[in-house]
Design a protein around this motif. Structure first.
Motif, mmCIF file in Angstrom:
data_model
loop_
_atom_site.group_PDB
_atom_site.id
_atom_site.type_symbol
_atom_site.label_atom_id
_atom_site.label_comp_id
_atom_site.label_asym_id
_atom_site.label_seq_id
_atom_site.Cartn_x
_atom_site.Cartn_y
_atom_site.Cartn_z
ATOM 1 N N ILE A 30 0.860 -1.180 0.000
ATOM 2 C CA ILE A 30 0.000 0.000 0.000
ATOM 3 C C ILE A 30 0.894 1.227 0.000
ATOM 4 O O ILE A 30 1.696 1.413 0.916
ATOM 5 N N PHE A 51 -8.320 -6.962 -4.055
ATOM 6 C CA PHE A 51 -8.301 -5.500 -4.001
ATOM 7 C C PHE A 51 -9.335 -4.951 -3.019
ATOM 8 O O PHE A 51 -9.052 -4.004 -2.280
ATOM 9 N N HIS A 52 -10.554 -5.481 -3.034
ATOM 10 C CA HIS A 52 -11.553 -5.014 -2.071
ATOM 11 C C HIS A 52 -11.089 -5.305 -0.642
ATOM 12 O O HIS A 52 -11.300 -4.491 0.266
ATOM 13 N N ASP A 61 -8.393 -2.771 0.388
ATOM 14 C CA ASP A 61 -9.040 -1.496 0.680
ATOM 15 C C ASP A 61 -9.662 -1.516 2.078
ATOM 16 O O ASP A 61 -9.578 -0.539 2.830
ATOM 17 N N HIS A 62 -10.288 -2.629 2.417
ATOM 18 C CA HIS A 62 -10.914 -2.765 3.735
ATOM 19 C C HIS A 62 -9.859 -2.731 4.836
ATOM 20 O O HIS A 62 -10.094 -2.189 5.922
ATOM 21 N N ALA A 114 -7.198 -0.926 4.908
ATOM 22 C CA ALA A 114 -6.870 0.480 5.176
ATOM 23 C C ALA A 114 -7.945 1.131 6.035
ATOM 24 O O ALA A 114 -7.639 1.913 6.943
ATOM 25 N N ARG A 115 -9.212 0.827 5.764
ATOM 26 C CA ARG A 115 -10.288 1.419 6.568
ATOM 27 C C ARG A 115 -10.287 0.871 7.993
ATOM 28 O O ARG A 115 -10.504 1.605 8.962
ATOM 29 N N THR A 147 -3.917 6.834 7.665
ATOM 30 C CA THR A 147 -3.501 6.221 6.413
ATOM 31 C C THR A 147 -2.339 5.279 6.674
ATOM 32 O O THR A 147 -1.485 5.560 7.522
ATOM 33 N N TYR A 159 -12.904 -5.060 -8.950
ATOM 34 C CA TYR A 159 -12.509 -3.815 -8.290
ATOM 35 C C TYR A 159 -12.264 -2.678 -9.281
ATOM 36 O O TYR A 159 -12.706 -1.553 -9.035
ATOM 37 N N GLN A 195 -15.167 0.247 -7.099
ATOM 38 C CA GLN A 195 -14.422 0.122 -5.853
ATOM 39 C C GLN A 195 -15.332 -0.038 -4.633
ATOM 40 O O GLN A 195 -14.847 -0.259 -3.526
ATOM 41 N N ASN A 202 -17.223 -1.655 -1.881
ATOM 42 C CA ASN A 202 -17.144 -2.975 -1.241
ATOM 43 C C ASN A 202 -18.513 -3.295 -0.660
ATOM 44 O O ASN A 202 -18.884 -2.802 0.410
ATOM 45 N N GLN A 233 -19.829 -1.863 2.783
ATOM 46 C CA GLN A 233 -20.226 -0.492 2.478
ATOM 47 C C GLN A 233 -21.634 -0.368 1.916
ATOM 48 O O GLN A 233 -22.094 0.743 1.673
#
Length: 945
Positions: free
Chosen positions: A151, A351-352, A355-356, A358-359, A369, A542, A546, A548, A552
C-alpha cells in the motif's frame, strides 16, 4: 526584450542573491525604484561567478571572444536557448560583468523584475522539511505471512531508513556522483552550475543540470519537477533557505529517501531490496555506487535494459570515489554486481480486501492512512481461498445473466493488432507474435479470473461462423459465443475473456465466451470462532467498481433475517415442534389512530401465494413461510404483535445487526437494510451457540519490528443471555433448510451445513448465508441502486436459484484450503444440560417411533423441573390442528417461478482445481410440500366410516 533573456537574467538575479547575500534574499522588487539595486546584484553575482571560473581555470572572456569570431555563431540563433542571439548575450555580459557603459542595452530590468516577482511569489517554507517523514510503503501479509499487497501513494513506493543505517560508503557514493562539494557549499554550487551551463553550450547533447543534492531535495519535495525557469528560480532560493533550516545530515537523509532509482523504487531502502534483495544497511560499496549512478537517469542507465551504460556509469562513480579517497583501487572494480530478478508489483486479486484493511486500520489503530509510514500488516485472509471466492462470484454473476438472457456484450476487452505487428517485425522473436502480445497485455479488469484469449480467425462457411482463439499457454481452441451477433462483431486480434471447457468423450475442448455482467454481488468467508475474514469479494471487479458491498452497502436481507424471530420464540420457551398457523393475517399499523389507522395495514403473503395451515416452527423456518412468521410474531412472542416486534428488535440490536430497529412489522421478514458482514457475524454466532465473533481483517500492525496494534482474540459478544440451548435448536432448524427446505438442492451438504436462503420483494436481492463448524459463507446478488431505484433480478430469481449455486464451490474450497469437512457439531455440554432428544415426525411435530418412516431426532428444552417442556399446542390448540390443513388460499391463481430448464453449461473450474459442476437449481423458495393429513382417533365421523 527577448523573453528568453528576461528569464535568464531573472535566474541570474536569484543566483546572485543566494550566493552573495543568502541571509537577505528578497522575493519582491519594485520594477521602477529598485532597478539600480538589481543591477548591482547582477554585477555582484557576475563577479562571484567569475571567481568561480578562475578557480576552475576557465577563461570566460576567451570563450566569448572565440564565439564572437565565429561568424556563423554570431549570425545564427543558439538552439539551446530557443532563439536567443549570441550578440545580445555578449552585450549583456559586458554591461553587468565588465561594467561597461552601454548606450543601447538589450536588457530591460523592469521586465526582469516583473518576471522574477511572479516566479518567486508564495515560496514554500523550507522549515516544514524539518523532521519530515515522507509517505511510506506498507506491506500486507496474508494468514500464512506471505506478501499479499503493498500500500503506497503513487510515486512514493518507499521504506524510510535513517541515515545512520546507511553504510558510509553508500552515502559517499551518492555524494561523489551527484554533489562533490555537498559538505562545502550552502545550497548552490557555483562551480557545478557554471560548469553545467558552459557544458550545455559547448556540448548540446545530454544536458547537465548542475543541481546540488539540496536543490534536488527542494525540487522533489517542495517546488516540483517543472522544466521551467520559474521552477529553477524557486528551487535555488528554497535550497538556500533549506541549508539554514536543516543540517547537512538531515538534507542527505531526505535526499536518499526521496530519490527515484528505477524498478518502481523510491529511496535507497526500497531500491536496495528491489535490485539486490537486501536492506540498505547490507549494501556493499559497489552496490551503493551502482544505485548512486542511477540517480542521474534511472531509465537511461537501467542495468536491466542497458547494462553497458550502467557499467560505464558505475566506473564513473567509482572513479570519483577513488579520486576523493572514499574507496581504494582494489575495491573500485567496475563490475556490475549480481541483481535479483525484477518482478513488478502487480497482483490480480484481493483488491476489495486490501481497501478494507486500510479502513479497518483507521478504526482499530487510529491510523488515518497506512502510507504515512512503513507498516507491516498481518492480515487474516487465506490467499488461495480469496482467489476461489472471487472466481466463484465472477462466474456465478456471469452465469446468472447468461441463464436469464440478460447478458449484454459491449465489445472486446482490447485489440492487440498494433502490438502483434510490432512484435512480428522483430526477427529475434521465438514465439508467435500473437502469443507474445497476449502475454504482455494487461486488461482493464485485471482482477477477473477468467482466461484472456485473442481472436485468431473468424471465418464464415456453409456450416456457420467459426472462431478460433489463442490462449496464453499457446493452445488454440474454438470459441463458443452464444450469439451470432457477437460472432459477427469480433475481429482478428480482439481480446476477450473465456472459460475453458475440458474435452469429455466425443466433446472436444472449447473456450466459452465470458461477458462482463452488469449485475453485482458480494461474498464473505468468516471464521466462526475467531471472526477472521478469510476471504472477501466486494463486487464483480474492483477496477469496475471500488464499492465494497460486503461492508459499504446496505441491502434488505429478506428471509435471511427470519432466524431472529424464531430465536426469540425459542428463547421464550417454544420448541421446534410448536405449531403455528400458516394462514392469512392482517396487522394494523403500530401506534396509528383514527383515520390513519385505516391506512397502512400489513397483510403479508407467502411467496407461492398460498397457505398451509398448522405447521411446526421447524417447517415454517425450513420453508421460509411468511404467513407463519407473521402469525408467530403476533401470537407467539408476547401479548401482542407490537410487543413481539420489540422482542425481535432487541435481539437484532444485541446481535449488532442494527444500531436502531425500525418498528414496523415487515422488519421480521427482512425489510430493514443490513450489511452483509453483520449478517454473516450473526450466522457465525448461531454456529457458536450464541457467541458472536468480531469480524476483523487485521491481526497485528507492526512498525520498525514493534507491534503497535494487536487484535484481541477474546473479542466475542454473547447474544441472547448465552442461551446456548436455544441457539443450538435454531442451528438444527437451519440445518433442516438444506435437508428439507428451500435449500434442498444442496441437501447432500446438510450433514455439514446449516443456512438460510433469502429473497426480497420483487426479487431485488438474492441471498444465501450458510455455516459449517468452522466458517460462515454469506453471498448476496443484486443490482446496484445508484439511481435510487430497485432493479429486479427477474421473476423467480430467488436466493435459492441465484445465490445458493455459488455456495457449494466456495464451501468446498474452504474445506480444502482452510479446515476439513466435518459433520456439524452436536450441542455443547452447556447446551445439552438443558436439552433432551425425542424422536418426532418433522412434518407434524408428533412423537414417532425411532427408526420408523420419517422419524427425526429433535432437541427439546427441559422445563425448570427437568421434564420436557411440551409446547406443541401452546399457540395452536389441538382441536385447531386436527381440523386439517388450511385450504390453499391465494391472492391470485398462479405461482411465481420460471420452470424453464437452465442454460446448458459445461463443468467449470476455479484455478487448477475442478469443482462440482454448476447446477440449475429449481425455483423452490417458500415452497412447502403438503403435510400429511392429521387424524384424530376419536374423530366421530371417522368412526362411522
Amino acid at each position: 526584450m527577448d523573453s528568453i533573456l528576461i528569464k535568464i537574467f531573472a535566474t541570474a538575479l536569484a543566483f546572485s542573491q543566494v550566493t552573495t547575500r543568502p541571509d537577505g534574499v528578497k522575493t519582491e522588487f519594485d520594477a521602477v525604484r529598485d532597478r539600480s539595486e538589481v543591477a548591482e546584484l547582477l554585477s555582484a553575482g557576475c563577479a562571484h561567478m567569475r571567481k568561480a571560473f578562475d578557480i576552475e581555470a576557465i577563461n570566460l572572456d576567451d570563450l566569448i571572444a572565440t564565439a564572437m569570431d565565429d561568424k556563423e555563431a554570431l549570425s545564427s540563433e543558439i538552439k539551446a536557448l530557443k532563439g536567443l542571439k549570441l550578440a545580445d548575450l555578449h552585450v549583456a555580459y559586458r554591461q553587468f560583468c565588465k561594467v561597461d557603459k552601454m548606450e543601447e542595452s538589450p536588457v530591460d530590468l523592469g521586465q526582469v523584475i516583473t518576471f522574477y516577482n511572479s516566479a518567486v511569489k508564495d515560496l514554500p517554507d523550507a522549515v516544514q522539511l524539518k523532521h519530515l517523514r515522507l509517505p511510506g510503503t506498507s506491506v500486507v501479509l496474508d494468514s500464512k505471512s506471505e506478501r499479499l499487497a503493498e500500500i503506497y501513494v503513487p510515486n512514493n513506493r518507499r521504506i524510510w531508513v535513517k541515515l545512520a543505517d546507511i553504510p558510509e560508503a553508500v552515502r559517499n557514493a551518492f555524494v561523489a556522483a551527484e554533489d562533490k562539494r555537498f559538505f562545502q557549499h550552502t545550497g548552490i554550487d557555483e562551480r557545478g552550475l557554471v560548469r553545467a551551463f558552459i557544458g550545455n553550450f559547448t556540448h548540446p547533447g545530454r544536458p547537465q543540470g548542475g543541481s546540488t543534492i539540496t536543490q534536488q531535495v527542494a525540487k522533489n519535495l517542495l517546488v516540483g519537477n517543472d522544466i521551467t525557469y520559474e521552477r529553477k528560480l524557486r528551487e535555488m532560493i528554497v535550497a538556500s533557505r533549506m541549508e539554514r533550516a536543516l543540517t547537512k545530515a538531515e538534507i542527505l537523509e531526505l535526499y536518499l529517501n526521496s530519490i527515484y532509482l528505477g524498478r518502481g523504487a523510491w529511496g535507497i531502502e526500497m531500491a536496495a531490496r528491489s535490485y539486490f534483495g537486501k536492506p540498505a544497511k547490507a549494501l556493499s560499496a559497489v552496490e551503493g555506487a551502482l544505485l548512486a549512478g542511477l540517480a542521474k537517469g534511472p531509465n537511461y542507465f537501467n542495468p536491466d535494459h542497458h547494462p553497458e551504460r550502467a557499467r560505464e556509469r558505475l566506473a564513473y562513480v567509482l572513479g570519483r570515489m577513488q579520486d576523493d579517497a572514499m574507496i581504494d583501487a582494489a575495491a573500485a572494480q567496475p563490475v556490475l554486481p549480481q541483481l535479483v530478478e525484477y518482478r513488478p508489483t502487480r497482483r490480480d486479486f484481493g483488491f476489495h480486501f486490501v481497501d478494507h484493511i486500510a479502513r479497518e486500520a483507521k478504526v482499530v489503530a487510529g491510523l488515518d492512512t497506512l502510507t504515512s509510514s512503513s507498516y507491516t500488516v498481518r492480515s487474516t485472509v487465506n490467499s488461495p481461498l480469496q482467489r476461489a471466492v472471487e472466481a466463484t462470484l465472477q462466474e456465478g454473476l456471469a452465469r446468472y445473466e447468461l441463464n436469464s438472457g440478460r447478458y449484454k456484450f459491449e465489445g472486446p476487452e482490447a485489440n492487440i493488432s498494433d502490438a502483434v505487428r510490432q512484435i512480428a517485425a522483430d526477427l529475434r522473436a521465438t514465439e508467435p507474435a500473437w502469443l507474445v502480445a497476449l502475454k504482455t497485455t494487461r486488461l482493464p479488469l485485471y482482477d477477473v479470473h477468467w482466461e484472456a484469449a485473442v481472436v485468431l480467425e473468424n471465418t464464415r462457411g456453409k456450416r456457420g461462423d467459426a472462431i478460433n482463439v489463442g490462449l496464453t499457454d499457446g493452445s488454440i481452441l474454438p470459441l463458443n459465443t452464444w450469439s451470432a451477433a457477437i460472432r459477427r462483431g469480433l475481429k482478428p486480434y480482439d481480446v476477450v475473456y473465456v472459460q475453458v471447457g475440458e474435452a469429455k468423450g466425443k466433446q472436444a475442448a472449447r473456450a466459452d465466451l465470458r461477458i462482463r455482467p452488469t449485475v453485482q454481488g458480494a461474498a464473505l468467508v468468516l471464521g466462526n470462532e475467531t471472526g477472521r475474514i478469510l476471504a472477501m469479494a466486494g463486487g464483480f471487479s474492483y477496477p469496475a467498481s471500488q464499492l465494497n458491498r460486503v461492508v459499504q452497502s446496505l441491502r434488505q436481507p429478506g428471509s435471511t433475517l427470519k432466524p431472529l424471530t424464531y430465536l426469540a420464540a425459542l428463547r421464550k420457551g417454544l420448541q421446534p415442534n410448536t405449531l403455528v398457523m400458516d394462514e392469512p393475517i392482517t396487522l394494523a399499523p403500530i401506534g396509528a389512530t383514527g383515520s390513519a389507522r385505516q391506512r397502512g395495514f400489513w397483510s403479508p403473503r407467502n411467496y407461492d401465494g398460498g397457505a398451509s395451515g398448522a405447521i411446526t416452527l421447524r417447517r415454517a423456518l425450513e420453508n421460509s413461510r411468511n404467513l407463519a412468521t407473521a402469525q408467530l410474531l403476533a401470537t407467539g412472542l408476547d401479548d401482542s404483535a407490537e410487543q413481539g416486534l420489540d422482542r425481535v428488535c432487541e435481539l437484532a440490536m444485541e446481535a449488532q445487526l442494527y444500531k436502531e430497529c425500525m418498528r414496523y412489522y415487515p422488519f421480521v421478514l427482512g425489510a430493514q437494510t443490513v450489511r452483509l458482514i453483520d449478517l454473516a457475524a450473526f450466522y457465525a454466532a448461531i454456529a457458536n451457540e450464541g457467541a458472536r465473533p468480531q469480524p476483523h481483517a487485521i491481526e497485528t500492525i507492526e512498525q520498525d519490528g514493534r507491534a503497535i496494534y494487536r487484535h484481541d482474540p477474546r473479542a466475542v459478544d454473547w447474544i441472547g443471555s448465552a442461551d446456548r440451548a436455544s441457539f443450538y435448536q435454531l442451528k438444527s432448524m437451519l440445518q433442516g433448510v438444506l435437508a428439507r427446505g428451500t435449500a434442498h438442492a444442496v441437501k447432500h451438504l446438510s450433514p455439514y451445513v446449516g443456512g438460510k436462503t433469502g429473497t426480497t420483494d420483487n426479487w431485488a436481492d438474492a441471498w444465501f448465508v450458510g455455516f459449517t463448524n468452522d466458517v460462515t459463507v454469506a453471498i448476496w446478488v443484486g443490482y446496484d441502486n445508484g439511481d435510487g431505484g430497485r432493479r429486479t433480478l427477474g421473476r423467480g430469481q430467488t436466493g435459492a436459484k441465484v445465490a445458493l449455486p455459488m455456495f457449494e464451490p466456495i464451501v468446498q474450497a474452504a474445506w480444502e484450503l482452510h479446515a476439513p469437512r466435518t459433520a456439524l457439531n452436536g450441542p455443547s455440554r452447556e447446551a445439552m444440560h438443558q436439552l433432551v432428544t425425542l424422536s418426532i415426525d418433522p412434518y407434524t411435530g408428533d412423537p414417532a417411533p425411532a427408526g420408523s418412516g420419517r422419524a427425526f431426532t429433535e432437541y427439546f428444552k427441559r422445563d425448570p423441573s427437568g421434564r420436557t417442556n411440551d409446547t406443541q399446542f401452546r399457540i395452536v390448540s389441538r382441536a385447531e390442528s386436527y381440523a386439517g390443513p388450511f385450504q390453499q388460499w391465494s391472492y391470485d391463481n398462479h405461482r411465481y417461478g420460471d420452470n424453464r430448464p437452465p442454460f446448458p453449461f459445461p463443468t467449470w473450474r476455479l484455478g487448477p482445481r475442478e469443482y462440482p459442476s454448476w447446477r440449475g437449481y429449481p425455483d423452490d423458495e417458500d415452497r412447502l410440500p403438503r403435510p400429511p393429513l392429521r387424524v384424530d382417533p376419536d374423530y366421530f365421523w371417522r368412526r362411522l366410516n
